[in-house]
Design a protein around this motif. Structure first.
Motif, PDB file in Angstrom:
ATOM      1  N   LEU A   1       0.827  -1.207   0.000  1.00  0.00           N
ATOM      2  CA  LEU A   1       0.000   0.000   0.000  1.00  0.00           C
ATOM      3  C   LEU A   1       0.861   1.257   0.000  1.00  0.00           C
ATOM      4  O   LEU A   1       0.559   2.219  -0.714  1.00  0.00           O
ATOM      5  CB  LEU A   1      -0.929  -0.002   1.219  1.00  0.00           C
ATOM      6  N   GLY A   2       1.933   1.247   0.782  1.00  0.00           N
ATOM      7  CA  GLY A   2       2.835   2.383   0.791  1.00  0.00           C
ATOM      8  C   GLY A   2       3.484   2.607  -0.557  1.00  0.00           C
ATOM      9  O   GLY A   2       3.654   3.760  -0.997  1.00  0.00           O
ATOM     10  N   GLU A   3       3.849   1.526  -1.249  1.00  0.00           N
ATOM     11  CA  GLU A   3       4.443   1.644  -2.582  1.00  0.00           C
ATOM     12  C   GLU A   3       3.440   2.226  -3.576  1.00  0.00           C
ATOM     13  O   GLU A   3       3.792   3.059  -4.414  1.00  0.00           O
ATOM     14  CB  GLU A   3       4.912   0.274  -3.070  1.00  0.00           C
ATOM     15  N   VAL A   4       2.186   1.797  -3.486  1.00  0.00           N
ATOM     16  CA  VAL A   4       1.144   2.307  -4.390  1.00  0.00           C
ATOM     17  C   VAL A   4       0.910   3.792  -4.149  1.00  0.00           C
ATOM     18  O   VAL A   4       0.786   4.586  -5.098  1.00  0.00           O
ATOM     19  CB  VAL A   4      -0.160   1.509  -4.197  1.00  0.00           C
ATOM     20  N   VAL A   5       0.850   4.190  -2.880  1.00  0.00           N
ATOM     21  CA  VAL A   5       0.633   5.601  -2.544  1.00  0.00           C
ATOM     22  C   VAL A   5       1.779   6.459  -3.076  1.00  0.00           C
ATOM     23  O   VAL A   5       1.549   7.525  -3.670  1.00  0.00           O
ATOM     24  CB  VAL A   5       0.482   5.774  -1.018  1.00  0.00           C
ATOM     25  N   ASP A   6       3.011   6.006  -2.894  1.00  0.00           N
ATOM     26  CA  ASP A   6       4.165   6.768  -3.394  1.00  0.00           C
ATOM     27  C   ASP A   6       4.136   6.883  -4.916  1.00  0.00           C
ATOM     28  O   ASP A   6       4.405   7.951  -5.479  1.00  0.00           O
ATOM     29  CB  ASP A   6       5.465   6.082  -2.960  1.00  0.00           C
ATOM     30  N   PHE A   7       3.808   5.783  -5.587  1.00  0.00           N
ATOM     31  CA  PHE A   7       3.769   5.811  -7.052  1.00  0.00           C
ATOM     32  C   PHE A   7       2.705   6.777  -7.556  1.00  0.00           C
ATOM     33  O   PHE A   7       2.960   7.584  -8.458  1.00  0.00           O
ATOM     34  CB  PHE A   7       3.501   4.413  -7.601  1.00  0.00           C
ATOM     35  N   LEU A   8       1.500   6.699  -6.985  1.00  0.00           N
ATOM     36  CA  LEU A   8       0.418   7.580  -7.420  1.00  0.00           C
ATOM     37  C   LEU A   8       0.752   9.038  -7.146  1.00  0.00           C
ATOM     38  O   LEU A   8       0.446   9.923  -7.959  1.00  0.00           O
ATOM     39  CB  LEU A   8      -0.888   7.192  -6.721  1.00  0.00           C
ATOM     40  N   PHE A   9       1.388   9.304  -6.004  1.00  0.00           N
ATOM     41  CA  PHE A   9       1.746  10.682  -5.676  1.00  0.00           C
ATOM     42  C   PHE A   9       2.724  11.249  -6.709  1.00  0.00           C
ATOM     43  O   PHE A   9       2.513  12.340  -7.251  1.00  0.00           O
ATOM     44  CB  PHE A   9       2.366  10.742  -4.280  1.00  0.00           C
ATOM     45  N   VAL A  10       3.790  10.514  -6.992  1.00  0.00           N
ATOM     46  CA  VAL A  10       4.793  10.990  -7.949  1.00  0.00           C
ATOM     47  C   VAL A  10       4.185  11.109  -9.346  1.00  0.00           C
ATOM     48  O   VAL A  10       4.412  12.101 -10.052  1.00  0.00           O
ATOM     49  CB  VAL A  10       6.012  10.045  -7.966  1.00  0.00           C
TER      50      VAL A  10
ATOM     51  N   LYS B   1      15.103   6.378  -3.052  1.00  0.00           N
ATOM     52  CA  LYS B   1      14.306   5.172  -2.851  1.00  0.00           C
ATOM     53  C   LYS B   1      14.735   4.065  -3.811  1.00  0.00           C
ATOM     54  O   LYS B   1      14.848   2.893  -3.406  1.00  0.00           O
ATOM     55  CB  LYS B   1      12.822   5.500  -3.056  1.00  0.00           C
ATOM     56  N   MET B   2      14.976   4.409  -5.053  1.00  0.00           N
ATOM     57  CA  MET B   2      15.412   3.405  -6.024  1.00  0.00           C
ATOM     58  C   MET B   2      16.802   2.871  -5.678  1.00  0.00           C
ATOM     59  O   MET B   2      17.082   1.679  -5.844  1.00  0.00           O
ATOM     60  CB  MET B   2      15.414   4.009  -7.427  1.00  0.00           C
ATOM     61  N   TRP B   3      17.668   3.732  -5.172  1.00  0.00           N
ATOM     62  CA  TRP B   3      19.017   3.293  -4.778  1.00  0.00           C
ATOM     63  C   TRP B   3      18.950   2.326  -3.599  1.00  0.00           C
ATOM     64  O   TRP B   3      19.686   1.334  -3.559  1.00  0.00           O
ATOM     65  CB  TRP B   3      19.856   4.512  -4.428  1.00  0.00           C
ATOM     66  N   LYS B   4      18.066   2.613  -2.631  1.00  0.00           N
ATOM     67  CA  LYS B   4      17.904   1.700  -1.500  1.00  0.00           C
ATOM     68  C   LYS B   4      17.366   0.350  -1.962  1.00  0.00           C
ATOM     69  O   LYS B   4      17.797  -0.701  -1.478  1.00  0.00           O
ATOM     70  CB  LYS B   4      16.955   2.311  -0.465  1.00  0.00           C
ATOM     71  N   LYS B   5      16.429   0.378  -2.890  1.00  0.00           N
ATOM     72  CA  LYS B   5      15.873  -0.876  -3.398  1.00  0.00           C
ATOM     73  C   LYS B   5      16.944  -1.670  -4.139  1.00  0.00           C
ATOM     74  O   LYS B   5      17.023  -2.898  -4.021  1.00  0.00           O
ATOM     75  CB  LYS B   5      14.678  -0.592  -4.322  1.00  0.00           C
ATOM     76  N   TYR B   6      17.781  -0.979  -4.910  1.00  0.00           N
ATOM     77  CA  TYR B   6      18.844  -1.677  -5.633  1.00  0.00           C
ATOM     78  C   TYR B   6      19.851  -2.292  -4.661  1.00  0.00           C
ATOM     79  O   TYR B   6      20.273  -3.442  -4.834  1.00  0.00           O
ATOM     80  CB  TYR B   6      19.553  -0.698  -6.571  1.00  0.00           C
ATOM     81  N   ASN B   7      20.229  -1.528  -3.636  1.00  0.00           N
ATOM     82  CA  ASN B   7      21.171  -2.056  -2.645  1.00  0.00           C
ATOM     83  C   ASN B   7      20.596  -3.253  -1.907  1.00  0.00           C
ATOM     84  O   ASN B   7      21.295  -4.231  -1.628  1.00  0.00           O
ATOM     85  CB  ASN B   7      21.561  -0.960  -1.646  1.00  0.00           C
ATOM     86  N   SER B   8      19.291  -3.173  -1.580  1.00  0.00           N
ATOM     87  CA  SER B   8      18.636  -4.292  -0.911  1.00  0.00           C
ATOM     88  C   SER B   8      18.601  -5.522  -1.808  1.00  0.00           C
ATOM     89  O   SER B   8      18.857  -6.650  -1.361  1.00  0.00           O
ATOM     90  CB  SER B   8      17.218  -3.885  -0.504  1.00  0.00           C
ATOM     91  N   TRP B   9      18.301  -5.309  -3.083  1.00  0.00           N
ATOM     92  CA  TRP B   9      18.259  -6.427  -4.036  1.00  0.00           C
ATOM     93  C   TRP B   9      19.641  -7.035  -4.229  1.00  0.00           C
ATOM     94  O   TRP B   9      19.815  -8.252  -4.256  1.00  0.00           O
ATOM     95  CB  TRP B   9      17.710  -5.932  -5.371  1.00  0.00           C
ATOM     96  N   ALA B  10      20.661  -6.165  -4.337  1.00  0.00           N
ATOM     97  CA  ALA B  10      22.029  -6.652  -4.526  1.00  0.00           C
ATOM     98  C   ALA B  10      22.510  -7.419  -3.305  1.00  0.00           C
ATOM     99  O   ALA B  10      23.193  -8.448  -3.430  1.00  0.00           O
ATOM    100  CB  ALA B  10      22.956  -5.476  -4.823  1.00  0.00           C
ATOM    101  N   SER B  11      22.164  -6.923  -2.115  1.00  0.00           N
ATOM    102  CA  SER B  11      22.559  -7.619  -0.893  1.00  0.00           C
ATOM    103  C   SER B  11      21.895  -8.982  -0.777  1.00  0.00           C
ATOM    104  O   SER B  11      22.535  -9.979  -0.415  1.00  0.00           O
ATOM    105  CB  SER B  11      22.204  -6.754   0.325  1.00  0.00           C
TER     106      SER B  11
END
Length: 215
Positions: A126-135, A188-198
């Motif tokens: 839900l938080g991801e959807v809210v952020d996407f719609l806002f941007v 946010k995208m950088w954090k997601k990439y770092n999390s995915w890489a880790s």
């Protein structure tokens, strides 16, 4: 808590004004892209009075609690001055009402994001959807739609020069907000990439004595 009360007022105002200004701009008319500088209609006056009252309240809140930076304070002061001038002149509410619509439509999403964070539910789907719609809505309506409204306002001979200058200043402020949003998206995208890489490195096989062994 004071913050919850203020956020609830902001959320309710955003929902109500978005519906009213959207109905005025898109259905009742006149169309802001072709009738800039038109005389104010009764519904437009009501919408602007409601929005003006909220912005005066929120500006007082921001100044008293020191919750916002210079960019937001400038946005509030420009909005208050613009609405007061339009109400005093008795015209140009058409384009200002349209600006209210494209500006306030993202406000409920911004408040929802705050409530989700406070309740510990932000890091969810839900938080991801809210952020996407806002941007998405900010870029498409406030930046894209706002550009068309500003063009119509500046090129029309009806609005006075003061409103044209104020409209351009408001759009520059919106560009400042856009720069902040772009920085937020990048982080946010950088954090997601770092999390995915880790996660990928943890699940990757490693070599032991010349043989691959899963962790």
């Amino acid at each position: 808590m004071p913050s919850w009360s203020c956020r609830l007022v902001t959320l309710l105002h955003g929902l109500l004004v978005t519906c009213l200004s959207g109905y005025t701009a898109l259905l009742e008319g006149p169309w802001p892209l072709t009738h800039a500088g038109s005389p104010n209609t009764p519904l437009q006056i009501h919408v602007l009075c409601l929005t003006l009252g909220y912005f005066i309240f929120d500006l007082g809140w921001c100044l008293y609690f020191k919750t916002e930076g210079c960019l937001m304070l400038l946005h509030h002061m420009l909005s208050i001055c613009g609405m007061m001038v339009v109400l005093g002149l008795g015209k140009s509410a058409t384009e200002v009402n349209a600006v209210v619509f494209v500006s306030e439509i993202t406000n409920p999403l911004l408040q929802t994001r705050w409530f989700l964070r406070e309740m510990g539910c932000y890091h969810t789907v839900l938080g991801e959807v809210v952020d996407f719609l806002f941007v998405f809505l900010f870029l498409v309506l406030r930046i894209g739609g706002g550009a068309f409204i500003m063009q119509a306002m500046v090129t029309s001979p009806e609005p006075i020069w003061l409103l044209k200058a104020g409209g351009l200043a408001m759009y520059i402020v919106s560009l400042g907000f856009m720069a902040k949003i772009c920085c937020f998206v990048r982080r946010k995208m950088w954090k997601k990439y770092n999390s995915w890489a880790s996660l990928r490195s943890m699940n990757a096989p490693v070599k032991t004595n010349g043989h691959l062994t899963a962790l």
